[in-house]
Design an enzyme around this catalytic site. Structure first.
Site, mmCIF file in Angstrom:
data_model
loop_
_atom_site.group_PDB
_atom_site.id
_atom_site.type_symbol
_atom_site.label_atom_id
_atom_site.label_comp_id
_atom_site.label_asym_id
_atom_site.label_seq_id
_atom_site.Cartn_x
_atom_site.Cartn_y
_atom_site.Cartn_z
ATOM 1 N N ILE A 199 45.035 -38.448 -27.093
ATOM 2 C CA ILE A 199 44.947 -36.801 -26.972
ATOM 3 C C ILE A 199 45.515 -36.158 -28.258
ATOM 4 O O ILE A 199 45.147 -35.132 -28.812
ATOM 5 C CB ILE A 199 45.864 -36.219 -25.699
ATOM 6 C CG1 ILE A 199 45.205 -36.857 -24.457
ATOM 7 C CG2 ILE A 199 46.082 -34.828 -25.904
ATOM 8 C CD1 ILE A 199 46.098 -36.714 -23.152
ATOM 9 N N ASN A 215 55.488 -43.671 -33.576
ATOM 10 C CA ASN A 215 56.030 -44.797 -34.181
ATOM 11 C C ASN A 215 54.908 -46.103 -33.941
ATOM 12 O O ASN A 215 55.516 -47.276 -34.236
ATOM 13 C CB ASN A 215 57.290 -45.069 -33.534
ATOM 14 C CG ASN A 215 57.251 -45.288 -31.966
ATOM 15 O OD1 ASN A 215 56.115 -45.344 -31.263
ATOM 16 N ND2 ASN A 215 58.407 -45.646 -31.400
ATOM 17 N N SER A 220 52.565 -33.932 -16.862
ATOM 18 C CA SER A 220 51.468 -34.848 -15.987
ATOM 19 C C SER A 220 51.330 -34.359 -14.762
ATOM 20 O O SER A 220 52.383 -33.555 -14.116
ATOM 21 C CB SER A 220 52.137 -36.352 -15.937
ATOM 22 O OG SER A 220 51.333 -36.971 -15.276
ATOM 23 N N TYR A 266 57.892 -43.001 -14.215
ATOM 24 C CA TYR A 266 57.037 -41.995 -15.201
ATOM 25 C C TYR A 266 57.001 -40.333 -14.668
ATOM 26 O O TYR A 266 57.452 -39.353 -15.315
ATOM 27 C CB TYR A 266 55.821 -42.377 -15.264
ATOM 28 C CG TYR A 266 55.089 -41.726 -16.015
ATOM 29 C CD1 TYR A 266 55.018 -41.217 -17.529
ATOM 30 C CD2 TYR A 266 53.742 -41.067 -15.354
ATOM 31 C CE1 TYR A 266 54.242 -40.372 -18.130
ATOM 32 C CE2 TYR A 266 53.079 -40.060 -16.240
ATOM 33 C CZ TYR A 266 53.336 -39.778 -17.108
ATOM 34 O OH TYR A 266 52.438 -38.858 -17.855
ATOM 35 N N LYS A 297 58.683 -36.866 -16.054
ATOM 36 C CA LYS A 297 57.771 -35.385 -16.544
ATOM 37 C C LYS A 297 58.449 -34.412 -15.743
ATOM 38 O O LYS A 297 58.520 -33.449 -16.438
ATOM 39 C CB LYS A 297 56.392 -36.000 -16.148
ATOM 40 C CG LYS A 297 55.722 -36.713 -17.121
ATOM 41 C CD LYS A 297 55.906 -36.345 -18.549
ATOM 42 C CE LYS A 297 55.141 -37.123 -19.648
ATOM 43 N NZ LYS A 297 55.088 -36.381 -21.083
#
Length: 175
Positions: free
Chosen positions: A13, A33, A126, A151, A155
């Site tokens: 994205i 990174n 998300s 996760y 978010k």
């Protein structure tokens, strides 16, 4: 040209966003990174756009290295923050890794944004913030439910952190 910083710029994205930003006349720099990407994306962006892209191989969890990017680029006008770990299953197996990476990175980039008066911020969230919704498809008006994974929790927390730091001067969008 306004300079836009894209974090996670070597991801799927992020790289597509960079191409679109360049097509619309923005000057773009990237931080990635390569923990979950490769520098190949930068080469592909440059081939597509004919524009050289500066990517800083910086771990956003390191505040001093993140700060150095802002010191070198005091003219950043906006940030699009895509950099995050994103695998639900992995987050269940390694929750601390997700909390550390996704939240510390966000906090560091927001601290730098505030310090350098970068007042335009897009946070890539998300659909997991909606938990297990009662109605699909979800919209921006669908109430959030308890996240079903670390996760998703990062978010949800990230959205709250961005909201708490937004005001009339610091404009944000939760994507």
């Amino acid at each position: 040209m306004a300079k836009i910083l894209v974090t996670g710029g070597c991801g799927y994205i992020g790289s597509h966003t960079i191409v679109d930003l360049i097509a619309n006349g923005f000057d773009v720099i990237s931080i990635d990174n390569h923990a979950r990407s490769s520098n190949y994306a930068i080469a592909a962006i440059e081939k597509i756009t004919g524009t050289r892209i500066k990517n800083y191989e910086v771990d956003l969890k390191n505040f001093d290295d993140t700060l150095a990017v802002f010191q070198e680029n005091p003219d950043i006008a906006g940030i699009i923050h895509f950099a995050a770990y994103k695998a639900v299953g992995e987050s269940v197996e390694h929750p601390m890794m997700y909390y550390e990476n996704n939240l510390i990175s966000l906090l560091n980039i927001l601290k730098c944004a505030k310090a350098f008066n970068v007042n335009n911020f897009v946070f890539s969230s998300s659909c997991t913030v909606y938990g297990s919704p009662e109605v699909i498809p979800v919209t921006e008006y669908t109430p959030l439910k308890e996240a079903e994974s670390p996760y998703g929790a990062t978010k949800q927390m990230g959205e709250q952190i961005v909201k708490d730091n937004s005001d009339q001067n610091f404009k944000s969008i939760l994507l």
